[in-house]
Each structure stands twice: as structure tokens, then as C-alpha cells.
Scaffold this motif. Structure first.
Motif, PDB file in Angstrom:
ATOM      1  N   ILE A 161      29.511  49.178  35.671  1.00  0.00           N
ATOM      2  CA  ILE A 161      30.422  48.037  35.573  1.00  0.00           C
ATOM      3  C   ILE A 161      31.756  48.555  35.054  1.00  0.00           C
ATOM      4  O   ILE A 161      31.850  49.048  33.933  1.00  0.00           O
ATOM      5  CB  ILE A 161      29.845  46.942  34.662  1.00  0.00           C
ATOM      6  N   CYS A 162      32.757  48.457  35.895  1.00  0.00           N
ATOM      7  CA  CYS A 162      34.058  49.059  35.638  1.00  0.00           C
ATOM      8  C   CYS A 162      35.054  47.998  35.179  1.00  0.00           C
ATOM      9  O   CYS A 162      35.456  47.136  35.962  1.00  0.00           O
ATOM     10  CB  CYS A 162      34.538  49.732  36.918  1.00  0.00           C
ATOM     11  N   THR A 163      35.446  48.051  33.924  1.00  0.00           N
ATOM     12  CA  THR A 163      36.390  47.076  33.373  1.00  0.00           C
ATOM     13  C   THR A 163      37.680  47.757  32.933  1.00  0.00           C
ATOM     14  O   THR A 163      37.651  48.698  32.139  1.00  0.00           O
ATOM     15  CB  THR A 163      35.781  46.338  32.163  1.00  0.00           C
ATOM     16  N   ASP A 164      38.791  47.270  33.435  1.00  0.00           N
ATOM     17  CA  ASP A 164      40.102  47.687  32.957  1.00  0.00           C
ATOM     18  C   ASP A 164      40.509  46.683  31.886  1.00  0.00           C
ATOM     19  O   ASP A 164      40.886  45.549  32.190  1.00  0.00           O
ATOM     20  CB  ASP A 164      41.115  47.700  34.097  1.00  0.00           C
ATOM     21  N   ILE A 165      40.408  47.090  30.622  1.00  0.00           N
ATOM     22  CA  ILE A 165      40.652  46.175  29.503  1.00  0.00           C
ATOM     23  C   ILE A 165      42.062  45.595  29.540  1.00  0.00           C
ATOM     24  O   ILE A 165      42.278  44.420  29.210  1.00  0.00           O
ATOM     25  CB  ILE A 165      40.390  46.894  28.162  1.00  0.00           C
ATOM     26  N   ASN A 166      43.020  46.388  29.956  1.00  0.00           N
ATOM     27  CA  ASN A 166      44.402  45.907  29.992  1.00  0.00           C
ATOM     28  C   ASN A 166      44.611  44.782  30.999  1.00  0.00           C
ATOM     29  O   ASN A 166      45.610  44.068  30.941  1.00  0.00           O
ATOM     30  CB  ASN A 166      45.360  47.055  30.311  1.00  0.00           C
ATOM     31  N   ARG A 167      43.657  44.627  31.926  1.00  0.00           N
ATOM     32  CA  ARG A 167      43.777  43.568  32.933  1.00  0.00           C
ATOM     33  C   ARG A 167      42.844  42.399  32.661  1.00  0.00           C
ATOM     34  O   ARG A 167      42.981  41.343  33.279  1.00  0.00           O
ATOM     35  CB  ARG A 167      43.497  44.132  34.327  1.00  0.00           C
ATOM     36  N   ASP A 168      41.888  42.578  31.756  1.00  0.00           N
ATOM     37  CA  ASP A 168      40.865  41.569  31.530  1.00  0.00           C
ATOM     38  C   ASP A 168      41.487  40.266  31.023  1.00  0.00           C
ATOM     39  O   ASP A 168      42.155  40.240  29.987  1.00  0.00           O
ATOM     40  CB  ASP A 168      39.825  42.074  30.522  1.00  0.00           C
ATOM     41  N   GLY A 169      41.234  39.183  31.753  1.00  0.00           N
ATOM     42  CA  GLY A 169      41.732  37.871  31.355  1.00  0.00           C
ATOM     43  C   GLY A 169      43.221  37.674  31.541  1.00  0.00           C
ATOM     44  O   GLY A 169      43.794  36.721  31.019  1.00  0.00           O
ATOM     45  N   THR A 170      43.886  38.564  32.316  1.00  0.00           N
ATOM     46  CA  THR A 170      45.348  38.513  32.431  1.00  0.00           C
ATOM     47  C   THR A 170      45.842  38.001  33.782  1.00  0.00           C
ATOM     48  O   THR A 170      47.044  37.790  33.943  1.00  0.00           O
ATOM     49  CB  THR A 170      45.945  39.913  32.218  1.00  0.00           C
ATOM     50  N   PHE A 171      44.957  37.836  34.761  1.00  0.00           N
ATOM     51  CA  PHE A 171      45.337  37.449  36.128  1.00  0.00           C
ATOM     52  C   PHE A 171      46.329  38.442  36.738  1.00  0.00           C
ATOM     53  O   PHE A 171      47.234  38.049  37.484  1.00  0.00           O
ATOM     54  CB  PHE A 171      45.961  36.041  36.161  1.00  0.00           C
ATOM     55  N   SER A 172      46.184  39.712  36.432  1.00  0.00           N
ATOM     56  CA  SER A 172      47.121  40.722  36.932  1.00  0.00           C
ATOM     57  C   SER A 172      46.553  41.526  38.100  1.00  0.00           C
ATOM     58  O   SER A 172      47.166  42.488  38.547  1.00  0.00           O
ATOM     59  CB  SER A 172      47.513  41.675  35.797  1.00  0.00           C
ATOM     60  N   GLY A 173      45.384  41.131  38.603  1.00  0.00           N
ATOM     61  CA  GLY A 173      44.785  41.815  39.744  1.00  0.00           C
ATOM     62  C   GLY A 173      43.748  42.846  39.338  1.00  0.00           C
ATOM     63  O   GLY A 173      43.814  43.426  38.254  1.00  0.00           O
ATOM     64  N   ILE A 174      42.783  43.069  40.214  1.00  0.00           N
ATOM     65  CA  ILE A 174      41.730  44.056  39.975  1.00  0.00           C
ATOM     66  C   ILE A 174      42.313  45.461  40.052  1.00  0.00           C
ATOM     67  O   ILE A 174      43.148  45.746  40.900  1.00  0.00           O
ATOM     68  CB  ILE A 174      40.616  43.909  41.037  1.00  0.00           C
ATOM     69  N   ASN A 175      41.858  46.335  39.177  1.00  0.00           N
ATOM     70  CA  ASN A 175      42.253  47.740  39.263  1.00  0.00           C
ATOM     71  C   ASN A 175      41.349  48.408  40.301  1.00  0.00           C
ATOM     72  O   ASN A 175      40.331  49.016  39.969  1.00  0.00           O
ATOM     73  CB  ASN A 175      42.135  48.427  37.906  1.00  0.00           C
ATOM     74  N   VAL A 176      41.733  48.251  41.555  1.00  0.00           N
ATOM     75  CA  VAL A 176      40.916  48.761  42.662  1.00  0.00           C
ATOM     76  C   VAL A 176      40.822  50.280  42.613  1.00  0.00           C
ATOM     77  O   VAL A 176      39.748  50.853  42.842  1.00  0.00           O
ATOM     78  CB  VAL A 176      41.500  48.292  44.015  1.00  0.00           C
ATOM     79  N   ASP A 177      41.920  50.924  42.307  1.00  0.00           N
ATOM     80  CA  ASP A 177      41.951  52.392  42.279  1.00  0.00           C
ATOM     81  C   ASP A 177      40.942  52.938  41.270  1.00  0.00           C
ATOM     82  O   ASP A 177      40.170  53.848  41.577  1.00  0.00           O
ATOM     83  CB  ASP A 177      43.359  52.878  41.943  1.00  0.00           C
ATOM     84  N   LEU A 178      40.919  52.373  40.064  1.00  0.00           N
ATOM     85  CA  LEU A 178      39.972  52.807  39.037  1.00  0.00           C
ATOM     86  C   LEU A 178      38.538  52.545  39.480  1.00  0.00           C
ATOM     87  O   LEU A 178      37.657  53.400  39.320  1.00  0.00           O
ATOM     88  CB  LEU A 178      40.248  52.080  37.720  1.00  0.00           C
ATOM     89  N   THR A 179      38.298  51.381  40.063  1.00  0.00           N
ATOM     90  CA  THR A 179      36.955  51.031  40.528  1.00  0.00           C
ATOM     91  C   THR A 179      36.451  52.030  41.562  1.00  0.00           C
ATOM     92  O   THR A 179      35.314  52.512  41.485  1.00  0.00           O
ATOM     93  CB  THR A 179      36.948  49.611  41.123  1.00  0.00           C
ATOM     94  N   LEU A 180      37.295  52.365  42.523  1.00  0.00           N
ATOM     95  CA  LEU A 180      36.898  53.315  43.569  1.00  0.00           C
ATOM     96  C   LEU A 180      36.627  54.700  42.994  1.00  0.00           C
ATOM     97  O   LEU A 180      35.664  55.371  43.379  1.00  0.00           O
ATOM     98  CB  LEU A 180      37.979  53.400  44.645  1.00  0.00           C
ATOM     99  N   LYS A 181      37.472  55.124  42.062  1.00  0.00           N
ATOM    100  CA  LYS A 181      37.287  56.448  41.456  1.00  0.00           C
ATOM    101  C   LYS A 181      35.975  56.527  40.678  1.00  0.00           C
ATOM    102  O   LYS A 181      35.247  57.524  40.773  1.00  0.00           O
ATOM    103  CB  LYS A 181      38.464  56.763  40.533  1.00  0.00           C
ATOM    104  N   LEU A 182      35.652  55.488  39.916  1.00  0.00           N
ATOM    105  CA  LEU A 182      34.411  55.499  39.137  1.00  0.00           C
ATOM    106  C   LEU A 182      33.194  55.410  40.056  1.00  0.00           C
ATOM    107  O   LEU A 182      32.155  56.012  39.776  1.00  0.00           O
ATOM    108  CB  LEU A 182      34.404  54.354  38.130  1.00  0.00           C
ATOM    109  N   ALA A 183      33.331  54.650  41.147  1.00  0.00           N
ATOM    110  CA  ALA A 183      32.229  54.547  42.113  1.00  0.00           C
ATOM    111  C   ALA A 183      31.939  55.903  42.745  1.00  0.00           C
ATOM    112  O   ALA A 183      30.780  56.313  42.869  1.00  0.00           O
ATOM    113  CB  ALA A 183      32.577  53.523  43.187  1.00  0.00           C
ATOM    114  N   LYS A 184      32.975  56.606  43.120  1.00  0.00           N
ATOM    115  CA  LYS A 184      32.798  57.924  43.747  1.00  0.00           C
ATOM    116  C   LYS A 184      32.289  58.960  42.754  1.00  0.00           C
ATOM    117  O   LYS A 184      31.466  59.813  43.095  1.00  0.00           O
ATOM    118  CB  LYS A 184      34.117  58.372  44.369  1.00  0.00           C
ATOM    119  N   ALA A 185      32.764  58.880  41.516  1.00  0.00           N
ATOM    120  CA  ALA A 185      32.352  59.851  40.497  1.00  0.00           C
ATOM    121  C   ALA A 185      30.888  59.682  40.119  1.00  0.00           C
ATOM    122  O   ALA A 185      30.174  60.659  39.893  1.00  0.00           O
ATOM    123  CB  ALA A 185      33.232  59.720  39.259  1.00  0.00           C
TER     124      ALA A 185
END
Length: 240
Positions: A161-185
């Protein structure tokens, strides 16, 4: 892609935070009622976080969690204060379908992998400026989120479960790049969390998952509670 409607629990109520700050908690109402709404909309999964447990280091909302479990047919994924096998076993016996290990997985990856060989386990990777946060996000470790994800490659972990804390609850969009990197790693089923602001975010993430041949999901919380998205329509479109 799986959709995970979320309930964050504080003192038995459904709340949402801003960037993980407990003082920012906004109360939305009875957690059991929201679970019923999500089930009626056609959700398959429910994502629950025991915020009091996350900050306190042990389960704090057992009664309401058990009430939701008994009254719902949803699969339940739960985290917050799950830091030993006794707690994992207690929740498993309660009928919780998947337990999320956060702080303890960071401190002891071997324990997380051992538990995953016996129970249904996900690992929460909560990232702040690229580093992993722990203990209710009040502390930051020095390990990079990407390096931590690699720990679980070829393990029995069911999901990251990949959470970008700086975006949580902010309506600033999903950090897709981070999600993809963690999925691949990690090469694990990867669930994006934090920042959903519209239906468009969810569909774009789904397209990226398909493009990169990644299996995953997305957690939807504040965007639903604040009326930013039509969750019932989204669930209908992603229903198998």
C-alpha cells in the motif's frame, strides 16, 4: 483495478486527516453506516485504518471493527497498531481478510515476511519526501521508500500500500510515479493511497497500470466524503 473505499477510525467515528496530522481530523459520522453504504454501492473491499491504534501502537477501536465485520459481507483490509503476531491472530480470528503491517515491517522486514507466510498480510509504505514514515507518520526513517519496497520482492506479501503523505487528504492527485516505482520494485499487487481528487485520477491510474502490466488498486477516502467523486459510478465501472 480494485477500488478500496476507506474508513479511518478515531474514537469509533469515521474521520479523515490532512497529510496524516491527527489534529486535522474531520469527523464524518458513524463508521458502520459508511461500511453499509459502501457495500450497497457494490464495493468488494473495505480499507480500515485504526488511527488511534497507529498512534498508540496497539488496537484501540476493536468494538466498532468487530461490529463492521459482523454486519458486512465486504472483504476487510485493516491496519493501524498491528505490530505483533498476537494482534494479527486476533484480527484473523475476528474474520478480517488482510492485515496491514507498517512500522513493524520497517523495523523488522523478516517478521513481516514470516507473518505473510502464515497470514494474509499487506505492507504499508508511507512515503514523505521519498523516505519511509512510521508510528502514525510522526517519525521519518532514513530508508528510501524504493529500497524498502525491494525487501518484499519474491515474498508472500499480498500487497504493497503506497501512500504519499504529502498528498494524503489534499486533493492534489495520486502520485502515480511513486506507485509505479514501488510496484515494480516489489513486484507485488500495489495499492495507491493519498491525493485522489476526481474520477479522472482513478481512470488515469488504471490506464497506467494496464500500460505497465501492473496489478493494483486505489484507496478512496476524502474525495468520497467531501463529494468530489461519484463512488457508486466508479465501483460500477470497475466491477468484474
Amino acid at each position: 483495478m480494485d477500488i478500496f473505499p476507506a474508513i479511518d477510525l478515531k474514537e469509533g467515528k469515521a474521520v479523515r486527516l490532512y497529510k496524516g496530522e491527527i489534529k486535522s481530523a474531520k469527523v464524518y459520522g458513524d463508521a458502520s453506516e459508511f461500511a453499509k453504504k459502501f457495500e450497497d454501492m457494490g464495493a468488494r473491499w473495505l480499507h480500515i485504518v485504526d488511527l488511534d491504534g497507529a498512534f498508540g501502537g496497539e488496537p484501540k477501536n476493536l468494538e466498532v471493527i468487530e461490529t463492521i465485520r459482523k454486519s458486512s459481507r465486504l472483504k476487510i483490509q485493516l491496519g493501524g497498531g498491528v505490530r505483533d503476531e498476537q494482534t494479527i491472530l486476533r484480527y484473523t480470528n475476528m474474520g478480517i481478510d488482510r492485515l496491514i503491517l507498517g512500522s513493524i515491517a520497517l523495523k523488522n522486514p523478516f517478521f513481516a515476511k514470516e507473518m505473510a507466510s502464515k497470514y494474509n498480510i499487506a505492507v504499508g509504505i508511507d512515503s514523505k519526501d521519498g523516505k519511509v514514515a512510521l508510528e502514525g507518520w510522526v517519525k521519518s526513517a532514513q530508508i528510501e521508500a524504493l529500497d524498502f519496497a525491494k525487501e518484499f520482492k519474491e515474498s508472500d506479501i499480498q500487497a504493497i500500500i503506497c501512500t504519499d503523505i504529502n498528498r494524503d487528504g489534499t486533493f492534489s492527485g495520486i502520485n502515480v510515479d511513486l506507485t509505479l516505482k514501488l510496484a515494480k520494485a516489489s513486484e507485488c499487487f500495489c495499492i495507491a493511497s493519498g491525493g485522489v481528487k476526481s474520477e479522472k485520477d482513478i481512470y488515469e491510474l488504471s490506464e497506467k497500470f494496464q500500460e505497465h502490466k501492473i496489478k493494483g488498486g486505489v484507496i478512496v477516502g476524502k474525495a468520497y466524503y467531501e463529494g468530489k467523486i461519484d463512488l457508486s459510478e466508479i465501483l460500477k465501472n470497475f466491477r468484474i
